[in-house]
Write a protein that holds these residues in place. Structure first.
Motif, PDB file in Angstrom:
ATOM      1  N   SER A  67       0.809  -1.213   0.000  1.00 24.12           N
ATOM      2  CA  SER A  67       0.000   0.000   0.000  1.00 24.12           C
ATOM      3  C   SER A  67       0.841   1.261   0.000  1.00 24.12           C
ATOM      4  O   SER A  67       0.364   2.335  -0.317  1.00 24.12           O
ATOM      5  N   GLY A  68       2.086   1.158   0.396  1.00 29.53           N
ATOM      6  CA  GLY A  68       2.917   2.354   0.493  1.00 29.53           C
ATOM      7  C   GLY A  68       2.585   3.202   1.700  1.00 29.53           C
ATOM      8  O   GLY A  68       3.083   4.311   1.847  1.00 29.53           O
ATOM      9  N   ASP A  69       1.720   2.712   2.596  1.00 30.87           N
ATOM     10  CA  ASP A  69       1.329   3.462   3.771  1.00 30.87           C
ATOM     11  C   ASP A  69       2.102   2.983   4.990  1.00 30.87           C
ATOM     12  O   ASP A  69       2.713   1.914   4.986  1.00 30.87           O
ATOM     13  N   SER A  70       2.043   3.765   6.063  1.00 32.80           N
ATOM     14  CA  SER A  70       2.718   3.419   7.301  1.00 32.80           C
ATOM     15  C   SER A  70       1.899   2.356   8.016  1.00 32.80           C
ATOM     16  O   SER A  70       0.840   2.644   8.560  1.00 32.80           O
ATOM     17  N   ILE A  71       2.393   1.139   7.994  1.00 33.27           N
ATOM     18  CA  ILE A  71       1.682   0.011   8.588  1.00 33.27           C
ATOM     19  C   ILE A  71       2.311  -0.290   9.941  1.00 33.27           C
ATOM     20  O   ILE A  71       3.518  -0.207  10.117  1.00 33.27           O
ATOM     21  N   PHE A  72       1.462  -0.611  10.911  1.00 32.57           N
ATOM     22  CA  PHE A  72       2.009  -0.897  12.236  1.00 32.57           C
ATOM     23  C   PHE A  72       1.244  -2.056  12.872  1.00 32.57           C
ATOM     24  O   PHE A  72       0.113  -2.359  12.508  1.00 32.57           O
ATOM     25  N   LYS A  73       1.944  -2.665  13.823  1.00 31.05           N
ATOM     26  CA  LYS A  73       1.332  -3.702  14.651  1.00 31.05           C
ATOM     27  C   LYS A  73       1.816  -3.487  16.076  1.00 31.05           C
ATOM     28  O   LYS A  73       3.002  -3.279  16.307  1.00 31.05           O
ATOM     29  N   VAL A  74       0.885  -3.510  17.000  1.00 32.17           N
ATOM     30  CA  VAL A  74       1.198  -3.288  18.412  1.00 32.17           C
ATOM     31  C   VAL A  74       0.685  -4.477  19.196  1.00 32.17           C
ATOM     32  O   VAL A  74      -0.472  -4.878  19.064  1.00 32.17           O
ATOM     33  N   GLY A  96      -4.928   6.181  20.334  1.00 35.03           N
ATOM     34  CA  GLY A  96      -3.876   6.105  19.330  1.00 35.03           C
ATOM     35  C   GLY A  96      -4.308   6.710  18.012  1.00 35.03           C
ATOM     36  O   GLY A  96      -5.498   6.911  17.765  1.00 35.03           O
ATOM     37  N   PHE A  97      -3.325   6.990  17.171  1.00 28.87           N
ATOM     38  CA  PHE A  97      -3.561   7.533  15.839  1.00 28.87           C
ATOM     39  C   PHE A  97      -3.616   6.402  14.834  1.00 28.87           C
ATOM     40  O   PHE A  97      -2.923   5.390  14.970  1.00 28.87           O
ATOM     41  N   GLY A  98      -4.437   6.588  13.789  1.00 30.87           N
ATOM     42  CA  GLY A  98      -4.459   5.643  12.691  1.00 30.87           C
ATOM     43  C   GLY A  98      -5.838   5.044  12.484  1.00 30.87           C
ATOM     44  O   GLY A  98      -6.826   5.453  13.082  1.00 30.87           O
ATOM     45  N   ALA A  99      -5.859   4.056  11.598  1.00 28.98           N
ATOM     46  CA  ALA A  99      -7.034   3.215  11.383  1.00 28.98           C
ATOM     47  C   ALA A  99      -6.600   1.793  11.666  1.00 28.98           C
ATOM     48  O   ALA A  99      -5.624   1.317  11.074  1.00 28.98           O
ATOM     49  N   PHE A 100      -7.289   1.113  12.588  1.00 27.00           N
ATOM     50  CA  PHE A 100      -6.758  -0.179  13.015  1.00 27.00           C
ATOM     51  C   PHE A 100      -7.886  -1.107  13.474  1.00 27.00           C
ATOM     52  O   PHE A 100      -9.003  -0.678  13.778  1.00 27.00           O
ATOM     53  N   ASP A 101      -7.532  -2.404  13.501  1.00 30.10           N
ATOM     54  CA  ASP A 101      -8.384  -3.434  14.087  1.00 30.10           C
ATOM     55  C   ASP A 101      -7.810  -3.808  15.442  1.00 30.10           C
ATOM     56  O   ASP A 101      -6.586  -3.831  15.641  1.00 30.10           O
ATOM     57  N   MET A 115      -8.580   0.627   7.469  1.00 28.71           N
ATOM     58  CA  MET A 115      -7.162   0.619   7.114  1.00 28.71           C
ATOM     59  C   MET A 115      -6.964   0.787   5.617  1.00 28.71           C
ATOM     60  O   MET A 115      -7.818   0.414   4.810  1.00 28.71           O
ATOM     61  N   ALA A 116      -5.833   1.393   5.281  1.00 30.12           N
ATOM     62  CA  ALA A 116      -5.475   1.544   3.872  1.00 30.12           C
ATOM     63  C   ALA A 116      -5.017   0.208   3.306  1.00 30.12           C
ATOM     64  O   ALA A 116      -4.300  -0.545   3.958  1.00 30.12           O
ATOM     65  N   LYS A 117      -5.463  -0.075   2.101  1.00 33.40           N
ATOM     66  CA  LYS A 117      -5.040  -1.280   1.394  1.00 33.40           C
ATOM     67  C   LYS A 117      -4.752  -0.919  -0.050  1.00 33.40           C
ATOM     68  O   LYS A 117      -4.951   0.233  -0.449  1.00 33.40           O
ATOM     69  N   SER A 118      -4.290  -1.869  -0.809  1.00 34.48           N
ATOM     70  CA  SER A 118      -3.975  -1.604  -2.212  1.00 34.48           C
ATOM     71  C   SER A 118      -5.213  -1.096  -2.933  1.00 34.48           C
ATOM     72  O   SER A 118      -6.257  -1.765  -2.968  1.00 34.48           O
ATOM     73  N   GLY A 119      -5.112   0.119  -3.475  1.00 32.35           N
ATOM     74  CA  GLY A 119      -6.214   0.703  -4.221  1.00 32.35           C
ATOM     75  C   GLY A 119      -7.320   1.274  -3.349  1.00 32.35           C
ATOM     76  O   GLY A 119      -8.355   1.694  -3.867  1.00 32.35           O
ATOM     77  N   GLN A 120      -7.128   1.300  -2.017  1.00 33.57           N
ATOM     78  CA  GLN A 120      -8.151   1.828  -1.115  1.00 33.57           C
ATOM     79  C   GLN A 120      -7.507   2.766  -0.113  1.00 33.57           C
ATOM     80  O   GLN A 120      -6.596   2.368   0.617  1.00 33.57           O
ATOM     81  N   ALA A 121      -7.953   4.017  -0.099  1.00 35.05           N
ATOM     82  CA  ALA A 121      -7.392   5.000   0.826  1.00 35.05           C
ATOM     83  C   ALA A 121      -7.876   4.736   2.240  1.00 35.05           C
ATOM     84  O   ALA A 121      -8.925   4.130   2.463  1.00 35.05           O
ATOM     85  N   GLY A 149      -2.826  -1.919  12.052  1.00 31.77           N
ATOM     86  CA  GLY A 149      -3.450  -0.825  11.320  1.00 31.77           C
ATOM     87  C   GLY A 149      -2.482  -0.038  10.482  1.00 31.77           C
ATOM     88  O   GLY A 149      -1.328  -0.431  10.298  1.00 31.77           O
ATOM     89  N   THR A 150      -2.971   1.072   9.962  1.00 31.81           N
ATOM     90  CA  THR A 150      -2.158   1.973   9.144  1.00 31.81           C
ATOM     91  C   THR A 150      -2.292   3.393   9.669  1.00 31.81           C
ATOM     92  O   THR A 150      -3.287   3.748  10.310  1.00 31.81           O
ATOM     93  N   GLN A 151      -1.276   4.188   9.396  1.00 36.47           N
ATOM     94  CA  GLN A 151      -1.309   5.622   9.712  1.00 36.47           C
ATOM     95  C   GLN A 151      -0.830   6.375   8.481  1.00 36.47           C
ATOM     96  O   GLN A 151       0.330   6.734   8.349  1.00 36.47           O
ATOM     97  N   SER A 152      -1.767   6.621   7.563  1.00 35.63           N
ATOM     98  CA  SER A 152      -1.405   7.255   6.294  1.00 35.63           C
ATOM     99  C   SER A 152      -1.144   8.745   6.452  1.00 35.63           C
ATOM    100  O   SER A 152      -0.457   9.342   5.630  1.00 35.63           O
TER     101      SER A 152
END
Length: 570
Positions: A67-74, A96-101, A115-121, A149-152
């Motif tokens: 996705s080219g986005d900032s992906i994180f796992k906590v 926290g910041f971002g979009a996450f499960d 969360m951001a995925k390929s072709g989805q903001a 999640g991601t933090q775009s």
């Protein structure tokens, strides 16, 4: 007179009761919040952890795609030692910041945003979210909370993520309890601000302290609303700092206005210097701690407190009424802010400071009311003195003696004399209770008085006027008093007349009346302006215009010149 005094006493009583109501309401909030927040259990019944792990994008390509986005796992390990009430579901608060499960022991319990995925903001989530833990997964022991999640957006901001375990019901109820009392407090400040704005607008004395107090109450209302607006609306993490910036600027404004208010109330000598130092300090704090929002607000409050304490201590040392009360209030606010959580402590500390300001204003309002009532009493007493002067025995005796002579010598002129005297008393009686009358009524009174005195003294008196605006108003018997003094202190001319010339000019910021008595002045033992008549004039001007007037009366080559300058309301 008694009716007017009763009206002002009632007005003062209503205002005083309003002040007492506000002080009672603010005091109630302080006591209640102190009990509430010192007795409430904090969010620490269960073990929590705020350890945050960030993982580069490449490690999660298989999981989320490129996705080219900032992906994180906590992954956060928590241990549940006890359950206070097993009938109430367990809740999880995540900041926290971002979009996450969010996963609890690898079981999905909820999502925040998309969360951001390929072709989805990415659809940004909010900074704070709450999740209910299934009862079957709420056993005593160790558990694992996992966030993926991601933090775009705001990639440069790495705030970390923390979680808190608490009763799910209490997690939802706690913000509602806080909001309910903070909203009541905000409502009290809103009412106070509206009242003081109306008071300032409708007051003849435009006091800066009244306007400042209204602005401070309004700003504090806005500060409370902005601080807790996060509980009303969902704010995406991308806009999280907008609210923080508004809170900072509101705190900055309050930190300037509160010390300024105390400087004005206590008549602090070095206002300009201290205001410059205060502004310089606040701006320096803002620059040095840029993007450290909570720290900046704390330092703003500290500088405000320190400056206010210097001003209040100076007032207490000079034994100014209210200075010691403000010092005690500032110490109380510092103690509350020290022993309580920052947000609650700050608001309660601000409330204590505003209570001190309100107390100061009640003192000042009482002093103004007393001074105004004293002015009314003085004006009425002088008015009665003038009326007595016109009907005192020697005046009546001399007038009646002159009247007898005129009736015997010239009955027709005697009738004119009687009518002029009656007209003067009629006008005097009609305007005696008025605060302001039209300038034409005043001129008619002067003309009738000159007509009466021309019969009494058998001296020629002339009246002239230039550019008089009949729509203008003036306190009653002002020029009548000046004319009477001109008659008393002018030598009768061997030929010709004593002439009174009234002129009027209106400029941008003031209007001016000029009354010239063209005659030769008598020699007087004392200053002419120290007599009862001039005291009456000044009292009347002060009653109607406050401090917005200027009165001068002095000898000139032509005779005696009196000027009354009335300024626009400041």
């Amino acid at each position: 007179m008694q009716t007017a005094l009763r009206a002002f006493e009632m007005h003062f009583s209503i205002r005083y009761l309003f002040y007492l109501y506000l002080m009672y309401r603010f005091s109630f909030f302080i006591v209640f919040l102190l009990l509430l927040f010192t007795s409430c259990k904090q969010y620490n019944e269960y073990v929590k952890s705020d350890v945050t792990y960030y993982i580069d994008d490449d490690h999660f390509n298989d999981y989320l795609g490129k996705s080219g986005d900032s992906i994180f796992k906590v992954t956060i390990d928590v241990e549940l030692f006890t359950r206070e009430n097993k009938a109430t579901p367990l809740g999880l608060q995540v900041n926290g910041f971002g979009a996450f499960d969010v996963y609890w022991d690898n079981v999905l319990v909820g999502s925040n945003g998309i969360m951001a995925k390929s072709g989805q903001a990415e659809v940004p989530g909010t900074e704070t979210t709450y999740y209910q833990i299934p009862e079957k997964l709420s056993a005593i022991g160790k558990h694992v909370v996992t966030l993926v999640g991601t933090q775009s957006h705001l990639r440069e901001v790495r705030r970390g993520i923390d979680v808190k375990l608490e009763s799910f019901l209490r997690l939802h109820r706690a913000p509602l309890i806080v909001m309910s009392y903070m909203n009541l407090m905000a409502g009290a400040f809103l009412i106070a601000s509206i009242y003081y704005f109306f008071l300032y607008i409708n007051s003849t004395r435009k006091e800066t302290t009244v306007l400042l107090f209204g602005i401070i109450c309004l700003l504090f209302f806005c500060l409370l609303i902005i601080e807790y607006v996060k509980f009303y609306i969902d704010i995406p993490y991308t806009r999280f700092f907008i609210r923080m910036k508004i809170v900072g600027w509101l705190t900055f404004a309050i930190s300037v206005l509160v010390p300024w208010y105390f400087m004005l109330q206590f008549d602090f000598e070095k206002k300009r210097l201290f205001l410059i130092l205060l502004l310089t300090s606040l701006i320096a704090i803002y620059i040095v701690n840029y993007h450290h929002y909570d720290l900046t607000a704390i330092l703003f409050s500290d500088v405000m407190w320190l400056t206010s304490m210097v001003v209040a201590s100076n007032a207490a040392a000079r034994k100014i009424k209210g200075g010691l009360i403000v010092v005690v209030g500032l110490f109380a606010s510092a103690a509350v802010n020290y022993f309580m959580f920052y947000d609650f402590g700050l608001f309660i500390a601000f409330t204590i400071i505003v209570l001190s300001m309100l107390y100061l204003h009640t003192i000042r309002a009482k002093a103004i009311e007393e001074a105004h009532n004293a002015s009314l009493l003085l004006s009425s007493r002088l008015q009665l003195e003038l009326i007595k002067k016109n009907i005192q025995p020697h005046f009546l005796r001399n007038t009646l003696t002159s009247l007898i002579d005129w009736v015997e010598e010239s009955p027709q002129q005697g009738v004119v004399f009687i009518r002029a005297l009656a007209d003067e008393f009629d006008i005097m009686n009609a305007i005696a209770e008025d605060t302001l009358i039209t300038i034409r009524q005043e001129i008619d009174l002067c003309r009738k008085h000159l007509e009466v005195m021309s019969f009494r003294k058998e001296v020629c008196y002339e009246w002239d006027e230039k550019e008089i605006d009949d729509n203008e108003t003036i306190p009653p018997a002002i020029f009548h008093t000046i004319v009477e003094n001109g008659i008393t202190h002018s030598l009768p001319p061997k030929q010709g007349c004593i002439r009174f010339c009234l002129s009027f000019t209106k400029e941008k910021n003031y209007k001016q009346y000029t009354l010239l008595t063209e005659a030769k002045n008598r020699k007087i033992r004392k200053d002419k302006s120290s007599g009862t008549g001039f005291k009456y004039i000044k009292a009347r001007l002060n009653e109607s215009y406050g401090d917005n007037w200027q009165f001068d009366s002095f000898a000139v080559e032509e005779g005696w010149l009196t000027t009354i300058k009335i300024f626009d309301k400041r």
